[in-house]
Design an enzyme around this catalytic site. Structure first.
Site, PDB file in Angstrom:
ATOM      1  N   ARG A 318     -12.776  35.698  47.683  1.00 19.67           N
ATOM      2  CA  ARG A 318     -12.388  34.289  47.571  1.00 19.67           C
ATOM      3  C   ARG A 318     -11.037  34.156  46.850  1.00 19.67           C
ATOM      4  O   ARG A 318     -10.236  33.284  47.178  1.00 19.67           O
ATOM      5  CB  ARG A 318     -13.468  33.450  46.883  1.00 19.67           C
ATOM      6  CG  ARG A 318     -13.150  31.959  46.844  1.00 19.67           C
ATOM      7  CD  ARG A 318     -14.364  31.084  46.565  1.00 19.67           C
ATOM      8  NE  ARG A 318     -15.162  30.870  47.756  1.00 19.67           N
ATOM      9  CZ  ARG A 318     -15.069  29.816  48.572  1.00 19.67           C
ATOM     10  NH1 ARG A 318     -14.214  28.851  48.311  1.00 19.67           N
ATOM     11  NH2 ARG A 318     -15.820  29.711  49.635  1.00 19.67           N
ATOM     12  N   GLU A 719     -16.208  22.187  42.975  1.00 18.63           N
ATOM     13  CA  GLU A 719     -15.279  23.158  42.402  1.00 18.63           C
ATOM     14  C   GLU A 719     -13.797  22.798  42.481  1.00 18.63           C
ATOM     15  O   GLU A 719     -13.054  23.069  41.527  1.00 18.63           O
ATOM     16  CB  GLU A 719     -15.490  24.527  43.084  1.00 18.63           C
ATOM     17  CG  GLU A 719     -16.827  25.158  42.794  1.00 18.63           C
ATOM     18  CD  GLU A 719     -17.120  26.318  43.729  1.00 18.63           C
ATOM     19  OE1 GLU A 719     -17.311  26.083  44.935  1.00 18.63           O
ATOM     20  OE2 GLU A 719     -17.123  27.459  43.257  1.00 18.63           O
TER      21      GLU A 719
END
Ligand code: MTE
Ligand code: MOS
Length: 770
Positions: A318, A719
């Protein structure tokens, strides 16, 4: 049709958190508040005092002889597999032959009271033979100590691009880790049942992983283990895999003692024994032209994975998928290292590597802009994804580009150039306090990188009094998932939201679930609940049509009633009628995210269903004598699609920003030369408090429907706004740079603690004098 009025709490309504009052009055039940039956045992852990050591022997005799002690376990007691690795195998629940970090659980004691358990834990004698330890990222990189193989993304010929670029810069910098500091510590209550069954209440984001972990350790079929959670008192990624350690130790003791066992970690143990955000070491070599256009970037992102893999390989992926942020880079090599050190294994934390990847590219662009003497916003704009420059390093086309919209709207709202002029004027007349201003654009990919995780299930029961029980695979950690999914169901049935009862997440109700993570909770579970509720509504529609002698398309659900023209039934009356007609009022729903695919071998595909965009501007002040900093003003804009609940989303955005600012400015994890974490409590580890919230703090929404068919065209929100805090980091660099009239690039690592800010100022002054 008559005008039926509206419902309370449907889609897009700004209703409060379902448990807000219970949270603040103490009525909300957390695992530790659930009344226990007589005979329930309390637990203490024996943790490794060494970063790396061979275990020669463990002597439990003294511990077992103590008052109130009922059971003690070590690795040797595990009847099944001593492995709870969430992605890769090889992660022992209890250390067997060796300990590989300080704080690693070695043994556990169950006793009739917590004091008795803790006293017994002190009497366990472990014979260790200390071994050399690897404690830094540099050592791990040099010795190629990895928890998983290196990962690489490539485009074009980066060496040629760098060699041909008019300007070239290379360097190294780092960002620190971060403790989750959830208010509720890790906790589990395991109860043995009939025929070897185990039931566990666990403070987990991932009940299915707890179920699997316990089943592996106790050698049980998954069906014999039920994991349940009503809510967590914060998780932030720290209860995705780490909760399994706690729940499985509790279950092992419960199995051994044949009694219910509760395991609740004290804060200091929690901070030492469980993983955190990954610290990263970043090395780069970048080529660009005089306008600041990127020609090539060779980037190394090295994550400190700690002693075992846990989530590190996926966090590195990620990070690599976010090191482009909003920019098209024509030639690149992005390498990611999952480094192994003898420190506690790091894990998921809000953003999951994304923040570290974005921190890297933004710090590099800031360095380029300062080197060229150009505004950072100008350099960014020249590199934004756009027409013909819209493919990410991992081969996904950016189809939903809103970078221009979010940054443009922010600029219009706050007048950046006027703001900048005021800051410069202040700095000219203020010798000690210096101000800084910076902005940040954010593009964050939504979906788990691993396609299989992007699925969810839900269970909806309508009862004959019209009340509705809602269950789904998602877990509630304060983020407001439960109320959002309830809004979806209220919308489908057109009933007030208080008609819907939220029930604890349980592997026994909705099986084979994914963790509530990657910000995808409402996207996935909202859709699954929509499917379940729609199925029941279709059945109810048929019953209503028969009842009124109308066609099905004449039936309208509105304002807690069901209409056929001017005739109507209360929703509850129709529910009772369905039962009488022998029509089922219970349904499961299922959803899988479309369009996504990922090839880990080539590090390419379409890992994300869509992107969330956001932007922020932050003003800070630093004291050049003490190095202290403050955020004076923060202006945020977030693309939440058509927000499912703007009140909840606002809380998520503000909270994430402050949490991100904590990571980059004040939260410092400090290990000593023996690999012991010395910041394991609030006295030494400083998280943001209420006075660290910027006094001027404004949040706006870019109110644009998601172009993808998400639940009511909303977007995930959990997030992405954390990364808006990178504006604070860049603003501190800006304030430091003002000390040398913005002619030099500050050398600074994150977190920008007072010490580091002072050192950066000294270094800048020394370079300016030369
Ligand atoms: N908000 C609160 N109040 N508490 C939390 O623990 N976790 C964050 C975010 N917001 C968290 C939170 C993290 S790490 C994620 S991935 C998402 O919530 C998960 O929930 P969602 O998918 O429902 O947004
Ligand atoms: Mo969030 S780090 O994906 O739990």
């Amino acid at each position: 049709m008559n005008a039926p009025g509206t419902i309370r709490g449907g889609a897009h309504a700004a209703v409060g958190h379902d448990s807000a009052a219970a949270h603040v009055t103490g009525r909300a039940l957390y695992v530790d508040d659930v009344p226990t039956v007589p005979g329930t045992l309390e637990t203490a852990l024996v943790l490794s005092p060494h970063a790396h050591a061979r275990i020669r022997a463990i002597d439990l005799a003294g511990a077992l002889a103590g008052p109130g002690v009922v059971a003690a376990v070590t690795a040797a007691d595990i009847p099944g597999r001593n492995d709870i690795g969430p992605i890769l195998a090889g992660e022992p629940l209890l250390a067997a032959d060796a300990v590989t970090c300080v704080g690693q659980p070695v043994a556990a004691i169950a006793a009739t009271s917590l004091d008795a358990a803790r006293a017994a834990a002190q009497r366990v004698v472990v014979d260790y033979e200390p071994l050399p330890a690897i404690l830094t990222l540099e050592e791990a990189i040099a010795g190629e100590h990895y928890v998983a193989p290196p990962q690489e993304m490539r485009r074009g010929d980066v060496a040629a691009a760098l060699a041909a670029a008019p300007h070239r810069l290379a360097g190294e910098f780092r960002c620190g880790g971060q403790d989750h500091f959830y208010l509720e510590g890790q906790v589990a209550l395991a109860t043995p049942g009939e025929a070897g069954d185990i039931h566990v209440l666990s403070s987990t984001q991932h009940p299915t992983e707890v179920q699997h972990g316990i089943a592996h350790v106790l050698s049980l079929p998954f069906s014999a283990v039920t994991a349940e959670v009503r809510r967590m008192g914060g998780a932030f990624g720290g209860k995705e895999s780490q909760a399994t350690i706690i729940a499985a130790i509790a279950a092992l003791l419960a199995w051994k003692a044949r009694r219910p066992v509760k395991l609740r970690l004290p804060r200091d143990d929690d901070m030492q024994a469980t993983g955190k955000r990954h610290p990263f070491l970043i090395r780069y070599d970048v080529g660009f032209d005089g306008d600041g256009r990127l020609h090539g970037l060779d980037l190394l992102l090295a994550a400190n994975g700690g002693n075992v893999a846990d989530h590190t390989p996926a966090v590195v992926t990620r990070a690599l998928c976010h090191a482009d942020n909003c920019y098209f880079i024509p030639a690149l090599r992005f390498r990611g290292l999952a480094c192994r050190t003898n420190t506690v294994s790091n894990t998921a934390f809000r953003g999951y590597g994304g923040p570290q990847g974005m921190f890297a590219i933004e710090t590099i662009l800031d360095t380029i802009a300062r080197t060229l003497g150009l505004p950072l916003e100008t350099v960014r704009a020249r590199n934004y994804y756009g027409e013909g420059r819209d493919v990410t390093p991992y081969g996904m086309k950016v189809e939903d580009n809103l970078i221009g919209q979010v940054t443009g709207e922010l600029d219009r709202a706050v007048d950046l150039s006027g703001w900048r002029t005021r800051i410069d004027a202040f700095n000219r007349t203020s010798p000690v306090i210096k101000k800084g201003l910076a902005t940040i654009p954010v593009k964050f990919g939504i979906s788990f990188n691993r396609p299989a995780l992007n699925q969810a299930g839900a269970l909806v029961n309508v009862y004959t009094d019209g009340s509705i029980a809602l269950n789904h695979g998602g877990t509630e950690m304060g983020q407001g998932l439960f109320v959002k999914v309830a809004q979806v169901v209220a919308e489908v049935f057109q009933v007030d939201i208080d008609t819907i009862r939220l029930t604890a997440t349980s592997t026994g109700k909705v099986p084979n679930t994914s963790p509530t993570a990657a910000s995808s909770g409402s996207d996935l579970n909202g859709m699954a609940a929509f499917a379940a509720a729609s199925e029941i509504r279709t059945r109810m529609t048929a019953v209503a049509a028969a009842h009124f002698g109308a066609s099905q398309d004449e039936i309208v659900f509105a304002a807690n009633r069901v209409y056929a023209g001017n005739r109507s039934l209360a929703f509850a009356e129709l529910a009772a009628l369905c039962w009488a007609e022998r029509v089922s009022l219970s349904a499961t729903g299922y959803y899988r995210t479309p369009k996504i695919h990922w090839d880990p071998a080539t590090m390419s595909g379409r890992p994300f269903y869509y992107f969330v965009y956001a932007a922020a501007a932050a003003e800070v002040a630093i004291d050049t004598l003490t190095g202290e900093s403050r955020i004076l003003r923060a202006e945020l804009i977030e693309d939440a699609g058509r927000s499912l609940n703007p009140a909840i989303d606002r809380g998520q955005i503000e909270g994430a920003f402050v949490q991100g600012a904590g990571w980059l400015t004040m939260e410092e994890l400090w290990w000593d030369a023996e690999g012991r974490l010395r910041t394991h409590g609030p006295s030494t580890y400083k998280i943001p408090g209420s006075r660290d919230v910027p006094p001027v703090f404004n949040t706006r929404f870019l109110d644009t429907p998601n172009r993808e068919a998400t639940i009511f065209r909303s977007k995930a929100v959990g997030e992405p706004p954390l990364m808006l805090a990178i504006a604070v980091w860049l603003a501190i660099r800006d304030a430091i740079a003002s000390v040398a009239d913005h002619r030099l690039v500050p050398h600074l690592d994150a977190p920008a603690t007072p010490e580091r800010v002072l050192l950066a100022i000294d270094d800048l002054r020394a370079r300016a004098a030369r």
